[in-house]
Design an enzyme around this catalytic site. Sequence first.
Site, PDB file in Angstrom:
ATOM      1  N   ASP A   1       0.838  -1.200   0.000  1.00 51.73           N
ATOM      2  CA  ASP A   1       0.000   0.000   0.000  1.00 51.73           C
ATOM      3  C   ASP A   1       0.874   1.251   0.000  1.00 51.73           C
ATOM      4  O   ASP A   1       2.024   1.211   0.426  1.00 51.73           O
ATOM      5  CB  ASP A   1      -0.867   0.042   1.274  1.00 51.73           C
ATOM      6  CG  ASP A   1      -2.036  -0.930   1.225  1.00 51.73           C
ATOM      7  OD1 ASP A   1      -2.320  -1.496   0.162  1.00 51.73           O
ATOM      8  OD2 ASP A   1      -2.677  -1.101   2.282  1.00 51.73           O
TER       9      ASP A   1
ATOM     10  N   ARG B   1      -1.478  -0.548  -8.373  1.00 57.78           N
ATOM     11  CA  ARG B   1      -2.869  -0.193  -8.047  1.00 57.78           C
ATOM     12  C   ARG B   1      -2.955   1.330  -8.081  1.00 57.78           C
ATOM     13  O   ARG B   1      -2.166   2.008  -7.424  1.00 57.78           O
ATOM     14  CB  ARG B   1      -3.248  -0.667  -6.641  1.00 57.78           C
ATOM     15  CG  ARG B   1      -4.604  -0.121  -6.188  1.00 57.78           C
ATOM     16  CD  ARG B   1      -4.791  -0.150  -4.669  1.00 57.78           C
ATOM     17  NE  ARG B   1      -4.748  -1.487  -4.152  1.00 57.78           N
ATOM     18  CZ  ARG B   1      -4.308  -1.778  -2.909  1.00 57.78           C
ATOM     19  NH1 ARG B   1      -3.877  -0.831  -2.099  1.00 57.78           N
ATOM     20  NH2 ARG B   1      -4.284  -3.022  -2.491  1.00 57.78           N
TER      21      ARG B   1
END
Length: 304
Positions: free
Chosen positions: A130, A180
């Site tokens: 992340d 992402r």
Amino acid sequence: MLRAFLLKLSESKLLAAWVTSNARTRRMAHRFVAGETLEEAVEAARACNDARMLVSLDYLGENVATVADAQRARDAYLEVFDRIARERIDANVSCKLTQLGLDLSVEFCEGLVNSVVERAAAHNNFLRIDMEGSLSTQRTIDLAKRVRSQRTAVGTVIQAYLYRSEGDVKDLLVYGCRIRLCKGAYKESSEIAYARKKDVDANYVRLMQLLLASGMYHGIATHDPRMIAETIRFAAAKRIAKNQFEFQMLYGIRTDLQRMLIRDGYRVRIYIPYGKDWFPYFMRRLAERPANVIFFLRQFFRRS
Ligand SMILES: Cc1cc2nc3c(=O)[nH]c(=O)nc-3n(C[C@H](O)[C@H](O)[C@H](O)COP(=O)(O)OP(=O)(O)OC[C@H]3O[C@@H](n4cnc5c(N)ncnc54)[C@H](O)[C@@H]3O)c2cc1C
């Protein structure tokens, strides 16, 4: 202003201790968090798989202060990969580098990440790193590139609100890194990030096009119907097949859109967070949408 206030509160350890020990707020957090145990996360993942959705499991935690806490997080991630394989769930894993000791030492953190990615690779699975606040951006990108140059089972995240992101996307693509794309969830100054939604959205579309045109498999993470429509339009215009990318959404948010995309034949991955350290994640979800705050305050003060 409310967004900035909530994001500031998300850093308060005192408030976190009170909120996470209160039975009522714990119940309310269930809207966004699958539960406090891996057991509950696995159950939520199975339900998503049954609805033909893919999953990314996130063991909640960030900004650890000790080596022992970072090693415990590493062990939790090793267990998650083993459990996914044993249960035959269609899921990969997302983690945060500050949970794996990034602020203690980059080398130490990289060692832990390498062991987790190794386990991911052993199970033919994938670890997504992340992206956190901008203090970690460069270190995250550099670490992701180093780990990616050794193993393919790792990817990271790019935030469309940062001015620097186009350069980072191009840099990461050279390393074959799967990305992402999200808008960005942290409080950043206008010196480094777009402040207006319309500018963030315009950059999101630009980056989405770069990613899809790269020929690699990336994740388009958003609940914004306009971003989704732009992605669908671009993919169709460029003849990019529906299975060459995936949409990603957060657990408990816009389940209507999730179902609609599945019905239309797109791949959808649900990010399922679990664990006891859910406070900062929960506050970021409140900050994204002021209506959530009103909803939760009403729930909190309602007499049972
Ligand atoms: C799978 C996934 C992974 C993510 N990983 C990261 C990461 O690594 N780093 C990072 O900084 N950010 C991450 N994010 C968060 C992201 O950056 C945004 O903060 C968040 O997704 C909201 O942006 P949006 O694209 O949905 O658009 P927005 O313009 O914020 O929202 C569009 C619409 O979505 C709905 N919506 C959005 N958020 C909420 C909410 N909290 N509650 C209810 N409805 C909502 C509303 O209907 C809203 O109108 C991730 C998001 C997703 C989906």
